[in-house]
Design an enzyme around this catalytic site. Structure first.
Site, mmCIF file in Angstrom:
data_model
loop_
_atom_site.group_PDB
_atom_site.id
_atom_site.type_symbol
_atom_site.label_atom_id
_atom_site.label_comp_id
_atom_site.label_asym_id
_atom_site.label_seq_id
_atom_site.Cartn_x
_atom_site.Cartn_y
_atom_site.Cartn_z
ATOM 1 N N SER A 1 1.530 8.182 1.168
ATOM 2 C CA SER A 1 0.216 7.647 1.549
ATOM 3 C C SER A 1 -0.531 7.132 0.329
ATOM 4 O O SER A 1 -1.255 6.118 0.409
ATOM 5 C CB SER A 1 -0.608 8.740 2.248
ATOM 6 O OG SER A 1 -0.047 9.064 3.500
ATOM 7 N N GLU A 2 -0.339 7.797 -0.799
ATOM 8 C CA GLU A 2 -1.002 7.340 -2.031
ATOM 9 C C GLU A 2 -0.472 5.961 -2.447
ATOM 10 O O GLU A 2 -1.244 5.084 -2.878
ATOM 11 C CB GLU A 2 -0.773 8.368 -3.144
ATOM 12 C CG GLU A 2 -1.509 9.690 -2.948
ATOM 13 C CD GLU A 2 -0.863 10.604 -1.908
ATOM 14 O OE1 GLU A 2 -1.529 11.566 -1.488
ATOM 15 O OE2 GLU A 2 0.304 10.354 -1.511
ATOM 16 N N GLU B 1 9.461 6.128 2.426
ATOM 17 C CA GLU B 1 9.204 4.692 2.239
ATOM 18 C C GLU B 1 7.827 4.432 1.629
ATOM 19 O O GLU B 1 7.142 3.465 1.982
ATOM 20 C CB GLU B 1 9.414 3.925 3.548
ATOM 21 C CG GLU B 1 10.837 4.058 4.062
ATOM 22 C CD GLU B 1 11.211 3.054 5.117
ATOM 23 O OE1 GLU B 1 10.731 1.908 5.056
ATOM 24 O OE2 GLU B 1 11.997 3.418 6.007
ATOM 25 N N GLY C 1 20.133 3.354 -0.759
ATOM 26 C CA GLY C 1 19.950 4.220 -1.915
ATOM 27 C C GLY C 1 18.980 3.626 -2.913
ATOM 28 O O GLY C 1 19.328 2.703 -3.658
ATOM 29 N N GLY D 1 11.135 8.208 -8.075
ATOM 30 C CA GLY D 1 10.699 8.300 -6.693
ATOM 31 C C GLY D 1 9.721 7.182 -6.392
ATOM 32 O O GLY D 1 10.113 6.042 -6.137
ATOM 33 N N THR E 1 15.834 5.928 -4.090
ATOM 34 C CA THR E 1 15.232 7.056 -4.792
ATOM 35 C C THR E 1 16.262 7.805 -5.627
ATOM 36 O O THR E 1 17.399 8.006 -5.215
ATOM 37 C CB THR E 1 14.586 8.021 -3.783
ATOM 38 O OG1 THR E 1 13.638 7.297 -2.998
ATOM 39 C CG2 THR E 1 13.885 9.167 -4.492
ATOM 40 N N GLU E 2 15.830 8.221 -6.820
ATOM 41 C CA GLU E 2 16.663 9.000 -7.724
ATOM 42 C C GLU E 2 15.914 10.254 -8.152
ATOM 43 O O GLU E 2 14.689 10.354 -7.948
ATOM 44 C CB GLU E 2 17.038 8.167 -8.953
ATOM 45 C CG GLU E 2 17.824 6.922 -8.625
ATOM 46 C CD GLU E 2 18.238 6.126 -9.853
ATOM 47 O OE1 GLU E 2 18.839 5.072 -9.681
ATOM 48 O OE2 GLU E 2 17.941 6.580 -10.991
ATOM 49 N N GLN F 1 -3.318 22.967 18.466
ATOM 50 C CA GLN F 1 -4.545 23.733 18.685
ATOM 51 C C GLN F 1 -4.881 23.832 20.175
ATOM 52 O O GLN F 1 -5.306 24.882 20.655
ATOM 53 C CB GLN F 1 -5.698 23.089 17.921
ATOM 54 C CG GLN F 1 -6.890 23.998 17.702
ATOM 55 C CD GLN F 1 -6.593 25.125 16.713
ATOM 56 O OE1 GLN F 1 -5.634 25.061 15.963
ATOM 57 N NE2 GLN F 1 -7.407 26.171 16.747
ATOM 58 N N GLY G 1 -2.659 26.298 21.631
ATOM 59 C CA GLY G 1 -2.881 27.642 21.097
ATOM 60 C C GLY G 1 -1.579 28.292 20.655
ATOM 61 O O GLY G 1 -0.759 27.684 19.970
#
Length: 393
Positions: free
Chosen positions: A376-377, A373, A133, A140, A135-136, A346, A349
């Site tokens: 990307s930033e 976790e 635990g 974040g 994240t709140e 793709q 299809g």
């Protein structure tokens, strides 16, 4: 399931046991996990039978010493396990990964002998699942802004607050979490880590998340309402919880990279034979240049992601700092997975957009790898800061 490309002779730092664990998990995943993947995704049913099977196979404690109930293998072996599970089922991979790298590894790395005896043995053997635990609702990416509080009461701590997106939260026997123990110290300095056992009358189950992907994975809100935690369950010194959790995330990012890698490989496993067999305009679509470009880009992305993840795991096994390597592996593998699975859809299809084929599920599952976790930033920020700090000596 046979991989689209055989890598047995292309991993110079593999030892015999790495090939053995890969063969074991490939066989298990193909026989037991893959047939359930669509059903549990559609019904959002937590796969308790899969967890039981992984426990019997020793897959829930791969990187932990045998003396504590684990398999006694290395982190590279664990990375291979997550990759192979994710090739057929993202839910199964993240259930194992969250338990191992987040719910168990902090006790292995930071726990006292008593904590290891009491908790690590049960977690590493798979007797119980672990959760994490951090994240709140208001903390974040800015995890240092923890609002959950822990106030001393004799030899106990009284905890109040809410944690969100806790994988395995419903089924976990223990939850490792952070709380603010010193309100006079803003930011990370006032945060401490704890272990709480379940059931606990002060720890309540909140919202069960209804997610885009990984739909059978148990993602739960946990609510602390005057939860009493003994001081002996404090994980490390007061005020060190944030640093411990950031180190935990470094290791966890390798497994998220491995999960993304497995999903990308799974998409290639579907797309390559499809392109070889599907005919349009009188010949297999794999003979058209546009399809060949997509297949080539998929293969290069998978291959490069594999090397990045294995390299990061090997560094961890050598005891080196993996912040840069883990963030790089997670960033590259997660974004490569999204590109590869998009290409698979793709190539297929209309069939790729249909639930008859697994690539649409893989697409939904893989998106989490760019978020969980550390987004990307955040990975780019970690990578850049690590490079800048290196200039300071």
């Amino acid at each position: 399931m046979k991989a689209a490309i055989t890598y047995k002779d292309r991993v110079p730092f593999f030892e015999d046991h790495h090939y053995e664990i890969r063969e074991l998990v490939q066989g298990y995943a193909a026989e037991k996990v893959a047939p359930r993947a669509r059903e549990i995704d559609e019904t959002k049913r937590f796969p308790t039978e899969t967890v039981a099977e992984m426990r019997e196979l020793g897959l829930l404690g791969v990187p932990f010493p045998e003396e504590w109930g684990g398999a006694g293998l290395d982190y590279l072996s664990y990375t291979i396990v997550i990759e192979e599970l994710a090739r057929v089922c993202g839910t199964t991979a993240i259930t194992c990964a969250a338990h191992t790298s987040l719910g168990t590894n902090p006790i292995h790395e930071f726990g006292t002998p008593r904590q290891k005896e009491k908790y690590l043995r049960k977690l590493a053997s798979g007797e119980m699942l672990g959760a994490f635990g951090l994240t709140e609702p208001e903390a974040g990416s800015d995890a240092g802004s923890t609002r959950t509080t822990a106030v001393r009461d004799g030899n106990d701590w009284i905890v109040n607050g809410t944690k969100v997106y806790c994988t395995n939260g419903t089924h976990a026997g223990t939850v490792i979490f952070t709380a603010r123990t010193d309100p006079a110290k803003p930011g990370p300095a006032g945060v401490t880590a704890f272990i709480i056992e379940r059931p606990n009358p002060g720890l309540k189950l909140g919202v069960l998340e209804d997610k885009l992907g990984l739909r059978a994975s148990d993602t739960r809100e946990l609510v602390f309402e005057n939860a009493r935690v003994p001081d002996e369950n404090r994980l490390g010194e007061e005020g060190t919880g944030f640093k411990k959790f950031m180190k935990t995330l470094d290791s966890g990012r390798i497994s998220i990279g491995a999960m993304a890698l497995g999903l990308a490989q799974g998409a290639l496993d579907v797309a390559l034979p499809y392109a070889a067999e599907r005919k349009q305009f009188g010949k297999p679509i794999g003979e058209f240049g546009a399809m060949q470009e997509r297949l080539a880009d998929m293969a290069v992305g998978v291959h490069t992601a594999r090397l990045a993840c294995y390299h990061a795991a090997a560094l961890k096994d050598r005891g080196e700092d993996v912040s840069f390597a883990a963030a790089s592996a997670k960033l590259y593998a997660s974004e490569a997975a999204m590109r590869a699975i998009d290409s698979a859809i793709q190539i297929l299809g209309g069939n790729g957009y249909s639930r008859e084929y697994p690539v649409e599920r893989m697409f939904r599952d893989a998106k989490l790898c760019e978020i969980g976790e550390g987004t990307s930033e955040i990975q780019r920020m970690v990578i850049a800061r690590t490079m800048l700090r290196s200039l300071e000596g």
